[in-house]
Design a protein around this motif. Structure first.
Motif, PDB file in Angstrom:
ATOM      1  N   GLU A  65       0.826  -1.206   0.000  1.00 49.07           N
ATOM      2  CA  GLU A  65       0.000   0.000   0.000  1.00 49.07           C
ATOM      3  C   GLU A  65       0.866   1.265   0.000  1.00 49.07           C
ATOM      4  O   GLU A  65       0.546   2.246  -0.660  1.00 49.07           O
ATOM      5  N   ALA A  66       1.978   1.213   0.754  1.00 52.23           N
ATOM      6  CA  ALA A  66       2.888   2.358   0.778  1.00 52.23           C
ATOM      7  C   ALA A  66       3.556   2.556  -0.585  1.00 52.23           C
ATOM      8  O   ALA A  66       3.754   3.693  -1.035  1.00 52.23           O
ATOM      9  N   ARG A 421      -5.468  -3.492   7.321  1.00 54.75           N
ATOM     10  CA  ARG A 421      -4.912  -2.233   6.861  1.00 54.75           C
ATOM     11  C   ARG A 421      -6.022  -1.302   6.394  1.00 54.75           C
ATOM     12  O   ARG A 421      -7.037  -1.751   5.881  1.00 54.75           O
ATOM     13  N   LYS A 423      -5.626   2.525   4.521  1.00 55.49           N
ATOM     14  CA  LYS A 423      -5.057   3.808   4.094  1.00 55.49           C
ATOM     15  C   LYS A 423      -3.945   4.333   4.997  1.00 55.49           C
ATOM     16  O   LYS A 423      -4.044   5.408   5.571  1.00 55.49           O
ATOM     17  N   GLY A 424      -2.908   3.551   5.138  1.00 58.40           N
ATOM     18  CA  GLY A 424      -1.763   4.015   5.910  1.00 58.40           C
ATOM     19  C   GLY A 424      -1.866   3.790   7.400  1.00 58.40           C
ATOM     20  O   GLY A 424      -1.024   4.257   8.163  1.00 58.40           O
ATOM     21  N   ARG A 444      -0.270   4.555  12.856  1.00 57.85           N
ATOM     22  CA  ARG A 444       0.030   5.172  11.572  1.00 57.85           C
ATOM     23  C   ARG A 444       1.349   4.628  11.052  1.00 57.85           C
ATOM     24  O   ARG A 444       2.347   4.566  11.784  1.00 57.85           O
ATOM     25  N   ASP A 445       1.376   4.235   9.789  1.00 52.87           N
ATOM     26  CA  ASP A 445       2.564   3.599   9.222  1.00 52.87           C
ATOM     27  C   ASP A 445       3.785   4.504   9.233  1.00 52.87           C
ATOM     28  O   ASP A 445       4.900   4.057   9.503  1.00 52.87           O
ATOM     29  N   ASP A 446       3.591   5.778   8.930  1.00 58.28           N
ATOM     30  CA  ASP A 446       4.729   6.676   8.764  1.00 58.28           C
ATOM     31  C   ASP A 446       5.588   6.786  10.013  1.00 58.28           C
ATOM     32  O   ASP A 446       6.817   6.806   9.937  1.00 58.28           O
TER      33      ASP A 446
END
Length: 692
Positions: A65-66, A421, A423-424, A444-446
């Motif tokens: 997704e990323a 998952r 959207k991030g 949050r992935d970031d």
């Protein structure tokens, strides 16, 4: 040489894959987890990523997704490794954007055959695109007296470039980006020759209006088009931003007419609905020549270009056809017709940009005199084309979101399972469930930030009002950025599903602190923070209407934030159109804390929130609510007629403040949260407290 990134946490599998692929002549890089894999993918831009699914930290689903969210890696071939019988993971991986999967255990032949098929498939599509782009660029080169970028154009309605154009010039300009939605899915259903034919026909139709409106430095990137509109002459009659908007709307019209050609040429082939997105931003643009010798190309670079590309990418998620920044709107002049408005975060120096949906452009006399007559002559057709294109986009976005949110309903979080998952965000556990709303804890992935995902599934029969109220909660909160108001990170809506990603409060709400008893200094500190939040939302035209301890959240540093705007009301809405219209006599809010005017269905004002704050002040100081009743009617009657209760002697100095907060008539209360804060500042105790 084809480059491959292998992302696998198992040392043996990772080593064997790397060794086997290197023996076949591939350039191989390895990573031990998803986070490391994403970093290396962004740095190296490999041709292929082969990734395991179950990995610590960022798993394979999050990684793909990323990758798909990164413009530079969107077309990277991704193969996922999964267990032989894990069909759910296979389907989820493909929905996330993977190109293929390979079931473990696999043989050398199976791996190489799958890899070869993927590379041939992707190569066929890229070759088709390259062929069509080359053909279109050659056509434009013949139209220009020199190269794509900057000499006078032999087009009857085009504005000439300046005679003194030089390499590496800096312009104030408007940049336009357009792109075909989900082009890869479309191209996979066609042969190489058909893809090239489609793009040639599409570019012929869409680049023509760009040129007619003075677009320069045209550049084709895959199925996308970029153009620069500059005020290149001192007496240029039509502003560059206005010409750019007209070109963007013309692209929407050309795309609408192009669908007829598609239906005639490829009818019955099952192609996905054809739509485009357009983004425009205005600012400083650097024009430079790249290449060597005779092979030199003029292109535009800079933050303005990047921001325009970001707006085009965001148009899909927003469900809009043409997205323009406020900078474009300010320069475009009168008559720009807009739809929705929001703010978007853009990397680089731009930060957050205010953007609007462009739905039409009312032509002026100057437009008609200088080659933009079509804006007026075909205004209704343009509006309809934009509407249809946006509907196609919105249906696709809503359908994908609905599918994802539906999978959350009833999901059981089991140890060892791959996380869901969205959207991030990686969902880790369910926090609460009730009726049509479910609340999840996610990361949050970031940056690993813990957030709360609030998800609503509303059927048409019983959930329409709830969905409208849910959507309003985000619409209101998105306008407020304040230290004592809950932070909103993301949102998404479909016809019957919605979610909001918001700040997570590990310490819970104020009720837990209130039960343990609160010192006077702490009470006044909390009241001050809530009043600051009210001042901010009231300034933004919002009334909370449900102020209570459960809606005041605690942060680790002891500060508080106002939350839960589900029944909030915007002062900026027309009363007849309000999403949460309150009928006469309907009680909205929690009865223990609502104001007299709420109890009778009267007009709600900022003073209503101040009354509720007074109720909370009394409760925090004494540990009990000021009014109670055996029935709802009795409780409401006491809000209407009972005198303001007296505080214990130790808090007598606060009685005048409480009396004014809880006055029965709104006109007798503090005129604003700011006036209340000023009154607090006059208290001797408050002068010694540090303000937050």
């Amino acid at each position: 040489m084809t480059s491959i990134l292998v992302v696998e946490d198992d040392d043996a599998i990772r080593g064997n894959l790397a060794r086997l692929l290197r023996m076949e002549g591939y350039e191989v890089t390895v990573a031990t987890n998803g986070i490391e894999g994403l970093e290396r993918a962004r740095a190296l831009r490999p041709d292929v990523v082969i990734s395991d699914i179950n990995m610590p930290g960022m798993d394979g689903f999050a990684l793909v997704e990323a990758l798909r969210a990164d413009a530079a890696l969107q077309t990277t071939v991704v193969m996922m490794l999964t267990a032989l019988d894990d069909r759910a993971s296979m389907r989820r991986g493909m929905r996330s954007g993977a190109d293929d999967y390979l079931a473990k255990p696999f043989t050398r032949t199976e791996l190489l055959d799958a890899l070869d098929a993927l590379l041939k498939k992707r190569g066929r599509i890229e070759l088709s695109i390259h062929s069509a782009v080359q053909a279109r660029e050659e056509h434009l080169r013949r139209a220009f007296t020199a190269s794509l970028g900057g000499q006078p154009l032999t087009h009857p309605a085009a504005l000439d470039a300046p005679a003194d154009a030089v390499p590496d010039q800096v312009l104030q300009a408007t940049v336009l980006f357009s792109d075909i939605r989900n082009f890869t899915s479309l191209a996979e259903k066609l042969s190489s020759a058909e893809v090239a034919e489609l793009l040639t026909q599409y570019f012929e139709r869409t680049s023509d209006p760009v040129l007619r409106h003075g677009g320069r430095h045209l550049k084709f990137v895959g199925d996308g088009l970029m153009a620069v509109f500059a005020d290149t002459m001192a007496d240029a009659p039509i502003a560059a931003a206005r010409r750019g908007l007209a070109a963007g709307l013309a692209i929407a019209l050309a795309t609408h007419e192009f669908r007829s050609w598609l239906d005639e040429r490829f009818g019955g082939r099952g192609l996905p609905a054809f739509a485009v997105g357009v983004g425009l931003h205005a600012g400083e643009v650097t024009i430079c020549r790249i290449g060597a010798g005779d092979v030199r190309e003029t292109t535009a670079i800079g933050d303005t270009v990047n921001a325009a590309a970001r707006l085009q990418g965001a148009s899909k998620e927003l469900g809009w056809t043409v997205v323009a920044s406020s900078a474009v709107l300010q320069e475009a002049g009168e008559g720009v017709e807009t739809g929705g408005m929001t703010s978007l975060e853009v990397r680089g120096r731009n930060g957050w940009l205010d953007v609007a949906e462009i739905v039409g452009l009312a032509a002026t006399n100057a437009d008609l005199e200088h080659g933009m007559a079509a804006v007026a002559e075909r205004a209704d057709e343009i509006r309809r084309a934009v509407e249809i294109n946006s509907e196609i986009t919105a249906r696709a976005v809503k359908g994908a979101l609905r599918s994802k949110l539906s999978t959350l309903r009833g999901h059981q979080f089991q140890p060892g399972d791959a996380p869901l998952r969205l959207k991030g965000f990686r969902l880790t556990r369910k926090l609460a469930s009730g009726g049509m709303t479910e609340v999840y804890l996610a990361q949050r992935d970031d940056d690993g930030l813990p957030v709360v995902l609030k998800v609503l599934e509303a059927s048409a029969e019983r959930g329409g009002a709830n969905l409208a109220r849910f959507i309003q909660e985000y619409a209101l909160l998105s306008r407020v950025d304040h230290a004592h108001v809950i932070r909103i990170y993301d949102q998404g809506f479909s016809d019957d599903h919605a979610y909001i990603a918001m700040e997570y409060f590990e310490r819970g709400d104020l009720r837990s602190e209130l039960r343990g008893g609160m010192a006077r200094e702490r009470v006044l500190d909390v009241v001050r923070q809530i009043a600051l939040a009210l001042e901010a939302i009231h300034a933004g035209g919002i009334i909370h209407r449900d102020l209570k301890p459960e809606n005041v959240m605690l942060r680790p540093d002891g500060s508080v934030a106002l939350a839960d705007f589900g029944v909030a009301k915007s002062l900026l809405q027309d009363e007849a159109l309000a999403l949460t219209q309150t009928r006469h006599g309907e009680v909205v809010g929690t009865p223990f804390y609502l104001s007299p005017e709420q109890a009778t269905g009267g007009a709600i004002t900022p003073a209503s929130d101040l009354y509720s704050l007074g109720v909370m002040l009394y409760e925090m100081l004494t540990g009990s609510r000021p009014y109670s009743g055996e029935t709802l009617d009795l409780l409401l009657a006491r809000h209407l007629t009972a005198p303001v209760p007296q505080l214990p002697q130790e808090f007598a100095g606060l009685q005048p403040v409480l009396d004014k907060l809880m006055a029965k008539r709104p006109a007798d209360r503090y005129a604003s949260a700011r006036e209340f804060l000023a009154a607090l500042d006059e208290l001797p105790l408050l002068r010694t407290l540090a303000t937050r």
